[in-house]
Design a protein around this motif. Structure first.
Motif, PDB file in Angstrom:
ATOM      1  N   TYR A 138     134.858   1.405   3.626  1.00 19.57           N
ATOM      2  CA  TYR A 138     133.595   2.041   3.261  1.00 19.57           C
ATOM      3  C   TYR A 138     133.064   1.303   2.035  1.00 19.57           C
ATOM      4  CZ  TYR A 138     134.763   5.606   6.631  1.00 19.57           C
ATOM      5  OH  TYR A 138     135.068   6.249   7.809  1.00 19.57           O
ATOM      6  N   PHE A 139     132.088   0.449   2.279  1.00 21.03           N
ATOM      7  CA  PHE A 139     131.555  -0.455   1.263  1.00 21.03           C
ATOM      8  C   PHE A 139     130.317   0.185   0.659  1.00 21.03           C
ATOM      9  CE2 PHE A 139     129.306  -4.076  -0.433  1.00 21.03           C
ATOM     10  CZ  PHE A 139     130.287  -4.989  -0.809  1.00 21.03           C
ATOM     11  N   VAL A 140     130.413   0.598  -0.605  1.00 27.45           N
ATOM     12  CA  VAL A 140     129.342   1.356  -1.270  1.00 27.45           C
ATOM     13  C   VAL A 140     128.509   0.422  -2.136  1.00 27.45           C
ATOM     14  CG1 VAL A 140     128.819   3.193  -2.907  1.00 27.45           C
ATOM     15  CG2 VAL A 140     130.692   3.478  -1.250  1.00 27.45           C
ATOM     16  N   THR A 141     127.209   0.381  -1.858  1.00 23.91           N
ATOM     17  CA  THR A 141     126.295  -0.467  -2.624  1.00 23.91           C
ATOM     18  C   THR A 141     125.197   0.370  -3.270  1.00 23.91           C
ATOM     19  OG1 THR A 141     126.688  -2.380  -1.187  1.00 23.91           O
ATOM     20  CG2 THR A 141     124.663  -2.392  -2.504  1.00 23.91           C
ATOM     21  N   PRO A 142     125.245   0.518  -4.600  1.00 25.08           N
ATOM     22  CA  PRO A 142     124.108   1.139  -5.286  1.00 25.08           C
ATOM     23  C   PRO A 142     122.991   0.110  -5.429  1.00 25.08           C
ATOM     24  CG  PRO A 142     125.808   0.551  -6.873  1.00 25.08           C
ATOM     25  CD  PRO A 142     126.335   0.163  -5.512  1.00 25.08           C
ATOM     26  N   THR A 143     121.760   0.526  -5.208  1.00 25.20           N
ATOM     27  CA  THR A 143     120.633  -0.394  -5.337  1.00 25.20           C
ATOM     28  C   THR A 143     119.437   0.351  -5.901  1.00 25.20           C
ATOM     29  OG1 THR A 143     119.323  -2.078  -4.153  1.00 25.20           O
ATOM     30  CG2 THR A 143     119.793  -0.024  -2.970  1.00 25.20           C
ATOM     31  N   TYR A 144     118.414  -0.394  -6.270  1.00 25.23           N
ATOM     32  CA  TYR A 144     117.210   0.245  -6.825  1.00 25.23           C
ATOM     33  C   TYR A 144     116.005  -0.657  -6.570  1.00 25.23           C
ATOM     34  CZ  TYR A 144     117.808  -2.992 -10.785  1.00 25.23           C
ATOM     35  OH  TYR A 144     117.951  -4.115 -11.564  1.00 25.23           O
ATOM     36  N   PRO A 145     114.803  -0.102  -6.492  1.00 22.50           N
ATOM     37  CA  PRO A 145     113.608  -0.897  -6.195  1.00 22.50           C
ATOM     38  C   PRO A 145     113.325  -1.914  -7.304  1.00 22.50           C
ATOM     39  CG  PRO A 145     113.188   1.439  -5.860  1.00 22.50           C
ATOM     40  CD  PRO A 145     114.493   1.332  -6.590  1.00 22.50           C
ATOM     41  N   ARG A 146     113.149  -3.149  -6.938  1.00 21.04           N
ATOM     42  CA  ARG A 146     112.801  -4.235  -7.851  1.00 21.04           C
ATOM     43  C   ARG A 146     112.406  -5.426  -7.001  1.00 21.04           C
ATOM     44  NH1 ARG A 146     118.010  -3.883  -6.824  1.00 21.04           N
ATOM     45  NH2 ARG A 146     119.407  -5.696  -6.810  1.00 21.04           N
TER      46      ARG A 146
ATOM     47  N   VAL B  28     124.608   2.415   1.619  1.00 17.06           N
ATOM     48  CA  VAL B  28     123.615   1.874   0.687  1.00 17.06           C
ATOM     49  C   VAL B  28     122.854   3.045   0.068  1.00 17.06           C
ATOM     50  CG1 VAL B  28     121.628   0.355   0.404  1.00 17.06           C
ATOM     51  CG2 VAL B  28     123.424  -0.232   2.056  1.00 17.06           C
ATOM     52  N   ALA B  29     123.049   3.239  -1.229  1.00 14.57           N
ATOM     53  CA  ALA B  29     122.419   4.358  -1.932  1.00 14.57           C
ATOM     54  C   ALA B  29     121.326   3.815  -2.840  1.00 14.57           C
ATOM     55  CB  ALA B  29     123.456   5.134  -2.732  1.00 14.57           C
ATOM     56  N   ASP B  30     120.087   4.192  -2.559  1.00 11.33           N
ATOM     57  CA  ASP B  30     118.914   3.655  -3.240  1.00 11.33           C
ATOM     58  C   ASP B  30     118.429   4.646  -4.302  1.00 11.33           C
ATOM     59  OD1 ASP B  30     116.926   1.803  -3.707  1.00 11.33           O
ATOM     60  OD2 ASP B  30     115.628   2.479  -2.099  1.00 11.33           O
ATOM     61  N   ASP B  31     118.147   4.130  -5.485  1.00  8.92           N
ATOM     62  CA  ASP B  31     117.690   4.981  -6.594  1.00  8.92           C
ATOM     63  C   ASP B  31     116.202   5.300  -6.421  1.00  8.92           C
ATOM     64  OD1 ASP B  31     117.230   6.307  -8.940  1.00  8.92           O
ATOM     65  OD2 ASP B  31     117.850   4.687 -10.265  1.00  8.92           O
ATOM     66  N   THR B  32     115.898   6.134  -5.429  1.00  8.28           N
ATOM     67  CA  THR B  32     114.525   6.533  -5.133  1.00  8.28           C
ATOM     68  C   THR B  32     114.494   8.017  -4.785  1.00  8.28           C
ATOM     69  OG1 THR B  32     114.838   5.862  -2.815  1.00  8.28           O
ATOM     70  CG2 THR B  32     113.771   4.278  -4.277  1.00  8.28           C
ATOM     71  N   GLU B  33     113.339   8.621  -5.003  1.00  8.54           N
ATOM     72  CA  GLU B  33     113.156  10.038  -4.677  1.00  8.54           C
ATOM     73  C   GLU B  33     113.090  10.253  -3.169  1.00  8.54           C
ATOM     74  OE1 GLU B  33     113.068  12.656  -6.590  1.00  8.54           O
ATOM     75  OE2 GLU B  33     113.059  11.712  -8.574  1.00  8.54           O
ATOM     76  N   SER B  34     112.550   9.275  -2.450  1.00  9.00           N
ATOM     77  CA  SER B  34     112.389   9.410  -1.005  1.00  9.00           C
ATOM     78  C   SER B  34     112.880   8.142  -0.314  1.00  9.00           C
ATOM     79  CB  SER B  34     110.921   9.670  -0.644  1.00  9.00           C
ATOM     80  OG  SER B  34     110.101   8.625  -1.152  1.00  9.00           O
TER      81      SER B  34
ATOM     82  N   GLY C 251     123.437   3.191 -11.522  1.00 10.07           N
ATOM     83  CA  GLY C 251     124.306   3.166 -10.345  1.00 10.07           C
ATOM     84  C   GLY C 251     125.205   4.369 -10.194  1.00 10.07           C
ATOM     85  N   VAL C 252     125.260   5.245 -11.201  1.00 14.67           N
ATOM     86  CA  VAL C 252     126.180   6.383 -11.133  1.00 14.67           C
ATOM     87  C   VAL C 252     125.719   7.397 -10.087  1.00 14.67           C
ATOM     88  CG1 VAL C 252     127.194   8.309 -12.400  1.00 14.67           C
ATOM     89  CG2 VAL C 252     126.965   6.073 -13.490  1.00 14.67           C
ATOM     90  N   ALA C 253     124.428   7.764 -10.118  1.00 18.56           N
ATOM     91  CA  ALA C 253     123.918   8.723  -9.133  1.00 18.56           C
ATOM     92  C   ALA C 253     124.150   8.201  -7.714  1.00 18.56           C
ATOM     93  CB  ALA C 253     122.426   8.968  -9.363  1.00 18.56           C
ATOM     94  N   ASN C 254     124.004   6.895  -7.523  1.00 20.10           N
ATOM     95  CA  ASN C 254     124.186   6.290  -6.207  1.00 20.10           C
ATOM     96  C   ASN C 254     125.640   6.409  -5.745  1.00 20.10           C
ATOM     97  OD1 ASN C 254     122.394   4.842  -8.156  1.00 20.10           O
ATOM     98  ND2 ASN C 254     121.524   3.981  -6.310  1.00 20.10           N
ATOM     99  N   ARG C 255     126.562   6.065  -6.645  1.00 20.21           N
ATOM    100  CA  ARG C 255     127.983   6.125  -6.266  1.00 20.21           C
ATOM    101  C   ARG C 255     128.439   7.567  -6.087  1.00 20.21           C
ATOM    102  NH1 ARG C 255     127.980   2.409 -10.695  1.00 20.21           N
ATOM    103  NH2 ARG C 255     127.884   0.251  -9.936  1.00 20.21           N
ATOM    104  N   ARG C 256     127.919   8.477  -6.908  1.00 16.02           N
ATOM    105  CA  ARG C 256     128.248   9.897  -6.740  1.00 16.02           C
ATOM    106  C   ARG C 256     127.758  10.401  -5.386  1.00 16.02           C
ATOM    107  NH1 ARG C 256     129.005  13.023 -11.821  1.00 16.02           N
ATOM    108  NH2 ARG C 256     127.845  14.736 -10.877  1.00 16.02           N
ATOM    109  N   ALA C 257     126.574   9.930  -4.971  1.00 10.66           N
ATOM    110  CA  ALA C 257     126.047  10.326  -3.664  1.00 10.66           C
ATOM    111  C   ALA C 257     126.947   9.815  -2.548  1.00 10.66           C
ATOM    112  CB  ALA C 257     124.627   9.782  -3.485  1.00 10.66           C
ATOM    113  N   ALA C 258     127.447   8.592  -2.690  1.00  9.48           N
ATOM    114  CA  ALA C 258     128.355   8.028  -1.680  1.00  9.48           C
ATOM    115  C   ALA C 258     129.655   8.829  -1.622  1.00  9.48           C
ATOM    116  CB  ALA C 258     128.641   6.565  -1.995  1.00  9.48           C
ATOM    117  N   LEU C 259     130.174   9.211  -2.784  1.00  9.81           N
ATOM    118  CA  LEU C 259     131.388  10.035  -2.815  1.00  9.81           C
ATOM    119  C   LEU C 259     131.136  11.388  -2.147  1.00  9.81           C
ATOM    120  CD1 LEU C 259     132.634   9.282  -6.455  1.00  9.81           C
ATOM    121  CD2 LEU C 259     133.690   8.509  -4.317  1.00  9.81           C
ATOM    122  N   SER C 260     129.945  11.942  -2.364  1.00  6.09           N
ATOM    123  CA  SER C 260     129.593  13.215  -1.704  1.00  6.09           C
ATOM    124  C   SER C 260     129.524  13.041  -0.198  1.00  6.09           C
ATOM    125  CB  SER C 260     128.244  13.722  -2.232  1.00  6.09           C
ATOM    126  OG  SER C 260     128.332  14.070  -3.592  1.00  6.09           O
TER     127      SER C 260
END
Length: 366
Positions: free
Chosen positions: A90-98, A122-128, A164-173
């Protein structure tokens, strides 16, 4: 509504002086009020629990079909050997718009295309949910889960932002919510560079495996110190009193081992995310399995792309709307990726060059 109906009935019975039915009516109404109150209390507790965590996530899309079969016949020895294992990574990648996001996801995706038995989170730091990102992920043929997991606003104002913390926490959830208790968890950023051999090695992780990460800090490497096949300590230029001074890309965790701990988490504490996560899974020094030939090889590099502000291109509407020329389609696509912006009144003027001479696109289309 139901309680109100019983109240009206009880009032009518009082007027009719039917006291036996009145007592029964009041008893039922009392039970309804108690149940409604309890339910409301439960809902309030659930809401409070969610707000207290400050986290939010939306699973945008999931695909569990693997359409990469032909790639594994390419003859790469490490991949062929790796394909014999049923253990899922399970390869977890935090990312964000840029502006670099699409390029880096493309580079990473084409590496992961060669890794069998892998599920990409792939967990993206976006509201939607970002539809462009989802289309990009889909084309690699890798089983994946796309999550929108914005960082809580409170943490964005801190001096040191815990990226990247919110992204990784979401993946753990997601792993917890989907009851994934077999396989190997690995955190891989979209700007890192990976040797395919890394995946063959971490797939055999029994508890927690560790290995060097290149291009880290003043030492240019972060690594466990290994003697006689056992980890004795760590070599990292920023110890910061951390029990586990390692980089996020320098370890992998067996999900069965992780499931033994009930309070697995990653805190919003910049610089201490790895340390606190490994503490939360109850890691002990004797549990660590050194990989990469007793930590003498570098199989992952902490490469970083320099982030630049997206430029603004001043271009006429005529050039953008001309379907016979590729430029409008291309620039609109780049804008959807966040690579650049288009304007008819601001930014660098768009020009065309031919035979060593440049002139305005506006004059070219007129």
């Amino acid at each position: 509504m139901l309680v109100r109906m019983f109240y009206t009935s009880c009032r009518n019975m009082t007027r009719a002086k039917n006291f036996a039915l009145l007592v029964l009516c009041l008893l039922i109404a009392g039970i309804l009020i108690f149940n409604t109150s309890s339910a409301s209390s439960d809902d309030t507790n659930k809401e409070y629990s969610m707000v207290a965590e400050n986290d939010s996530m939306v699973v945008c899309f999931e695909n569990f079909d693997d359409t990469r079969k032909l790639i594994f016949d390419a003859g790469y020895n490490d991949v062929d050997q790796d394909a014999s294992s049923d253990t899922v990574i399970y390869f977890v990648t935090p990312t964000y718009p840029r502006r670099e996001q699409a390029a880096e996801i493309t580079r990473l995706g084409q590496t992961l295309m060669h890794v069998p038995n892998l599920h990409w989170i792939v967990a993206d730091d976006t509201e939607s949910c970002n539809p462009f990102l989802n289309q990009l992920l889909k084309k690699f043929g890798i089983p994946y889960t796309h999550i929108a997991s914005p960082m809580p606003v409170f943490y964005r104002t801190r001096k040191l932002v815990p990226r990247g913390v919110a992204n990784r926490r979401a993946a753990l959830s997601w792993i917890r919510n989907n009851n994934k208790k077999t396989g190997v968890l690995y955190f891989g950023d979209d700007d890192n560079t990976f040797d395919l051999k890394l995946f063959s090695e971490i797939r055999t992780t029994k508890k927690v495996s560790m290995f060097p990460v290149g291009l880290i800090g003043d030492y240019a490497v972060s690594t466990p110190i290994v003697s006689n096949g056992k980890v004795q300590g760590f070599f990292d230029s920023w110890p910061a009193k951390r029990k586990w001074p390692v980089d996020m890309a320098g370890f992998a965790v067996n999900l069965e081992y992780m499931a033994l701990s009930s309070n697995v988490t990653m805190p919003y504490k910049a610089g201490y995310e790895e340390d606190e996560f490994l503490k939360s899974i109850g890691l002990k020094m004797q549990d660590i399995e050194p990989k990469a030939n007793n930590c003498t090889e570098i199989l992952v590099w902490h490469t970083q792309t320099k982030n630049n502000k997206p430029p603004k291109i001043r271009i006429s509407s005529g050039a953008l709307q001309n379907d016979k020329v590729n430029l409008g389609t291309l620039l609109r696509q780049l804008e959807s990726m966040g690579v650049s912006h288009i304007s008819q009144s601001e930014g660098t003027a768009a020009q065309i060059t031919k035979d060593g001479k440049s002139k305005s696109l506006l004059s070219w289309f007129s």
